[in-house]
Design a protein around this motif. Structure first.
Motif, mmCIF file in Angstrom:
data_model
loop_
_atom_site.group_PDB
_atom_site.id
_atom_site.type_symbol
_atom_site.label_atom_id
_atom_site.label_comp_id
_atom_site.label_asym_id
_atom_site.label_seq_id
_atom_site.Cartn_x
_atom_site.Cartn_y
_atom_site.Cartn_z
ATOM 1 N N ALA A 142 60.190 -15.367 23.277
ATOM 2 C CA ALA A 142 60.436 -13.928 23.161
ATOM 3 C C ALA A 142 61.115 -13.405 24.428
ATOM 4 N N VAL A 143 62.053 -12.463 24.258
ATOM 5 C CA VAL A 143 62.779 -11.897 25.400
ATOM 6 C C VAL A 143 61.817 -11.230 26.369
ATOM 7 N N ASP A 144 60.783 -10.574 25.845
ATOM 8 C CA ASP A 144 59.857 -9.816 26.699
ATOM 9 C C ASP A 144 59.047 -10.699 27.643
ATOM 10 N N GLU A 145 59.013 -12.021 27.365
ATOM 11 C CA GLU A 145 58.282 -12.908 28.284
ATOM 12 C C GLU A 145 59.009 -13.049 29.622
ATOM 13 N N TYR A 146 60.272 -12.664 29.660
ATOM 14 C CA TYR A 146 61.041 -12.671 30.913
ATOM 15 C C TYR A 146 61.024 -11.251 31.479
ATOM 16 N N ARG A 147 60.301 -11.032 32.557
ATOM 17 C CA ARG A 147 60.197 -9.677 33.087
ATOM 18 C C ARG A 147 61.544 -9.215 33.657
ATOM 19 N N ILE A 148 61.774 -7.900 33.573
ATOM 20 C CA ILE A 148 63.019 -7.321 34.102
ATOM 21 C C ILE A 148 62.912 -7.209 35.622
ATOM 22 N N THR A 149 63.907 -7.721 36.318
ATOM 23 C CA THR A 149 63.944 -7.642 37.785
ATOM 24 C C THR A 149 65.306 -7.102 38.203
#
Length: 896
Positions: free
Chosen positions: A764-771
């Motif tokens: 899932a995309v959300d598993e990669y936190r936004i930085t």
């Protein structure tokens, strides 16, 4: 001669003036011809009607013969129109009424009819005493707002009534229904067109007043006849649209059927415009009898109202259908040509008009109608607001008003008393009502005006209640809002054009229908795009720079873990590096590792079989020998200004540099290419993506890390800029392997990563936190000796297929939904079993589609395994390698 021209007196009371007969006849004939031209035979460019059509529709409207009312006898309509507006005989009026009701004569009928109104075979209509009519909703759109002072009126023939000089139509009627007529010394013959296309042309003109006739042909493509048919060749049509004069060739439609006896028959289902079915059938029979056409056994007209046109031509056993069809085109009206002569009355004079003139005149007229309607509505709103203002003042001083009225002997005395008293005591409404209003918008009277006082005296007693006062106040406030809107409309041309576009779009939505007449281009006038069928193709580019396109259906779907099929025959040291899907009409942008951009139409890429090598890119675009293509972008609308100014090209390099540039900077193709990004020494361009400016960007590197950040963190720069840091790459041996751009609102997307030894997974995309950009990122796959380094990253949905290409040329297509989702820290599952020494070269995605072999068989180069589990395939295949087992590591999700 001079003596004859001198006036002679014959008596004291009479005077005879002799004139030159040549001059007198010339003057009289010019007057007569202009009367015929303007008042009878030629249509007005604004509403597209001749006077008789206009009078019939206006007469029906005045008679209340609307689409939501019962039908009225045609004789009543004809008598009413003849007695009031058109004293030229009942036959001409009834003929006009009939034609406006015939679906085979008008592209959009104007009269809704009941009874026998004739047939396409040429049968005449019933007498007017038997038939019934009412206005069609389409015609009502042309009469809408006529009561709002939108058009000028003139006295009728005996000055007893007034009739409109033009109808305030919302529809470009002259383009849609065409017109024909013979005047004195000139004639008009205008073809009908599709309503949706005509309105699209009007909107395109409103958006760009500088648009040319040639550019408008993209919208108003060709005539569209009520009887369908095929327009054969476009050169004459283009000439007519661009100059106002031309020629259109129309052919009937047919198909060939085979009877049970084995004999063929030609079935004609559509005939050209204004061609009678019986006349065509008789003509074919006559040609057979005269032996002009041989090979026809029998011809019969089987047309009826339920099934429509059907003329059946039975052939003899030795008759060749295609030869006979060509003879029918040559000798009968199955092929007919129409001369187009767009002559209409413009500003009181006859003029030849091209498609731009027709549209510009209509839009200009529509603007005039909107202005006049708005002024009328504003005037009525201000008058009503003025009366309501008087009511409110009277209710605020109710006791005084009643006392004044009771103390007055006559209504006139009461009115004068009210006006005098209100002005002396300066009756005003509270300022809270007018707090937001400027004097330009509304100014209240001092006291009561004559009109207000008269209205107060006529006020019903029930309106004196408190609740009624609230209603009056609410109505007054609504009127003030409406006055503000109308004044804004009058002050802004842009708002008026927006309103015209909105009304045109409503007409298209309400009355538009698909084109009936097909367009068939001739070989010498065909554009390349028209010759190329629009279809999805797979584009493959090899490591050494060989390119080809292949139909997408050649890639048969297999299960995950399958053996794959040979996708491209390459040299031993070559392999497929890029593989993606595009439409044949798209424009491809090629980005090279040195940061250059080149253009190529997809249909210009040579077509090859799935196993063929392809053609060197250097033979198609001018790429230097020391450069190679690294990224390709498929652009569908490179000529659309709005599109290219709202999308961006995002570029990234192997060293983690990222850059964003407006797509408009790449919208002007050049043979030698352009600089897309300045590449520093030791670096090279890796990937390019097209975005809408609001996506999220993810970069992944070989060692198994990935970063996610918002696209807005990268500001747009020109083509010559270097770019900024996207992800930190520490190790010299490490590098970026891919970039994806994800719509943050798209919840269906998942991140698919694949390693070089065939392992992969979805996360899932959300598993990669936004930085922030430029960071180290987070783990995206567990890289081990068994999995190999990370080689690819894609954003996918479960409705797509994954295409995996190996360096050996093996290609596998598998459904994305067969790959289960897994966490970031896992190594994934085996997607493809590789031969020893082979590695994955590229991954791509394609929209899911079922692919079936025509004969149900599999070619020798394929191994059928779509119906077996992945593990069975590995056990049964002779090339199974023990090192390619699928034993899972701890934490790996079960997916086999």
């Amino acid at each position: 001669m001079e003596e004859n021209l001198q006036p002679q007196e014959t008596s004291d009371n009479d005077r005879i003036i002799q004139v030159n007969i040549e001059e007198q006849m010339k003057t009289a004939y010019i007057d007569y011809s202009m009367s015929v031209i303007v008042g009878r035979a030629l249509p007005d460019v604004r509403d597209g009607f001749k006077p008789v059509h206009r009078r019939v529709l206006f007469g029906m409207n005045e008679l209340g013969n609307n689409s939501n009312k019962p039908y009225k006898k045609s004789a009543r309509v004809v008598g009413d129109v003849m007695g009031k507006y058109h004293p030229h005989g009942d036959a001409s009026i009834y003929d006009t009424l009939v034609r406006m009701a015939q679906q085979f004569s008008m592209r959009h009928v104007l009269v809704d009819s009941q009874g026998n109104f004739g047939t396409q075979d040429g049968d005449p209509p019933a007498a007017m005493r038997y038939t019934e009519v009412r206005l069609h909703r389409f015609a009502e759109a042309m009469l809408e707002d006529i009561e709002k002072d939108t058009v000028d009126f003139q006295p009728n023939f005996d000055d007893s009534l007034e009739e409109p000089t033009v109808l305030p139509t919302r529809i470009p009627q002259l383009l849609v229904n065409g017109s024909s007529g013979i005047a004195v010394g000139m004639a008009t013959n205008m073809m009908p067109h599709n309503l949706g296309e005509a309105i699209d042309g009007c909107i395109a003109y409103i958006d760009n007043k500088e648009i040319t006739a040639e550019e408008l042909i993209q919208y108003v493509k060709a005539p569209d006849f009520p009887t369908g048919g095929t327009i054969y060749g476009m050169e004459g049509v283009r000439q007519a649209l661009m100059t106002g004069r031309g020629r259109v060739v129309v052919r009937g439609k047919y198909h060939i059927e085979t009877k049970q006896s084995g004999r063929e028959q030609i079935v004609i289902t559509e005939v050209p415009y204004q061609v009678g079915l019986d006349a065509l059938t008789d003509k074919i029979g006559q040609l057979v009898n005269d032996k002009t056409i041989e090979g026809i056994a029998h011809v019969n007209n089987e047309s009826n109202k339920r099934e429509g046109t059907r003329i059946v031509v039975d052939l003899k056993r030795d008759g060749v259908a295609n030869v006979i069809v060509n003879q029918l085109f040559k000798f009968t009206e199955l092929q007919t040509s129409f001369g187009i002569n767009n002559v209409a009355i413009s500003k009181g004079r006859p003029r030849i008009l091209n498609v731009r003139d027709l549209i510009s005149e209509f839009v200009e007229f529509r603007m005039e109608v909107v202005i006049r309607r708005t002024k009328f509505e504003l005037r009525k709103a201000e008058e009503k607001a003025h009366i309501l203002e008087g009511y409110l003042k009277a209710l605020d001083h109710l006791d005084e008003v009643i006392a004044l009225i009771r103390g007055s002997r006559t209504p006139e005395e009461a009115k004068e008393s009210l006006m005098t008293k209100s002005r002396e005591e300066k009756w005003y409404l509270g300022q809270e009502l007018f707090a937001d209003l400027t004097s330009e918008l509304y100014t209240q009277e001092e006291g009561l005006s004559d009109l207000q006082a008269k209205a107060i005296l006529e006020l019903r007693l029930q309106r004196l209640t408190g609740m009624e006062r609230d209603k009056i106040l609410e109505e007054f406030n609504e009127l003030i809002k409406n006055i503000k809107r109308l004044k804004e409309l009058l002050a802004s041309e842009d708002l008026r054009y927006d309103l015209i576009k909105k009304e045109l779009a409503e007409v298209k939505e309400k009355f538009g229908n698909p084109r009936r007449s097909e367009i068939q281009y001739l070989a010498d006038e065909m554009r390349i795009e028209d010759l190329i069928e629009q279809e999805d193709v797979v584009i493959t580019i090899s490591h050494l720079g060989y390119i080809k396109r292949t139909s997408a259906t050649e890639y048969r779907q297999q299960r995950r873990g399958g053996r794959g099929a040979i996708g491209s025959k390459t040299r031993q040291e070559d392999y497929v590096e890029h593989l993606f899907v595009a439409s044949t009409h798209d424009t491809m942008l090629f980005f090279t590792e040195k940061g250059r951009c080149y253009w190529l139409k997809v249909y210009e890429i040579p077509e090859g079989e799935k196993q063929s090598k392809g053609r060197a890119i250097q033979n198609l675009i001018q790429i230097p020998s020391d450069d190679k293509v690294r990224a390709i972008i498929d652009v569908k609308k490179i000529d659309d200004k709005d599109f290219v100014n709202s999308h961006y090209i995002v570029l990234c390099t192997k060293k983690g540099i990222i850059k964003k540039t407006l797509l408009e900077d790449f919208s002007r193709p050049r043979a030698n290419g352009v600089n897309a990004i300045n590449i520093v020494e030791g670096d090279e361009l890796l990937e390019a993506r097209m975005t809408n400016g609001e996506d999220e960007i993810m970069l992944a590197i070989k060692s198994g890390r990935a970063i996610r950040f918002e696209e807005s963190k990268v500001r747009p720069t020109g083509r010559g800029a270097i770019g900024v840091g996207g992800i930190e790459v520490d190790d010299e041996t490490d590098e970026v392997i891919g970039m994806i751009c994800v719509d943050k609102d798209d919840k269906e997307k998942t991140v698919l990563v694949v390693s070089e030894k065939g392992f992969g997974k979805r996360t899932a995309v959300d598993e990669y936190r936004i930085t922030n950009r430029g960071g180290k990122g987070v783990k995206t796959i567990s890289v081990t000796e068994k999995t190999g380094k990370l080689v690819g990253i894609l954003d996918v949905t479960e409705k797509e297929d994954l295409i995996i290409t190996c360096k050996s040329g093996i290609t596998l297509r598998t459904a994305v939904n067969s790959i289960k989702a897994a966490g970031r820290a896992t190594q994934g599952v085996k997607l493809i079993r590789l031969d020893e020494g082979d590695e994955i070269a590229a991954i791509s995605k394609i929209n899911e589609q079922e692919v079936i072999e025509e004969d149900g068989s599999i070619s020798e180069e394929k191994v059928e395994n779509a119906d077996q589990p992945a593990t069975d395939v590995e056990n049964n295949n002779e090339s199974t390698n023990d090192n390619n087992d699928t034993t899972q590591e701890p934490g790996e999700q079960e997916n086999q």
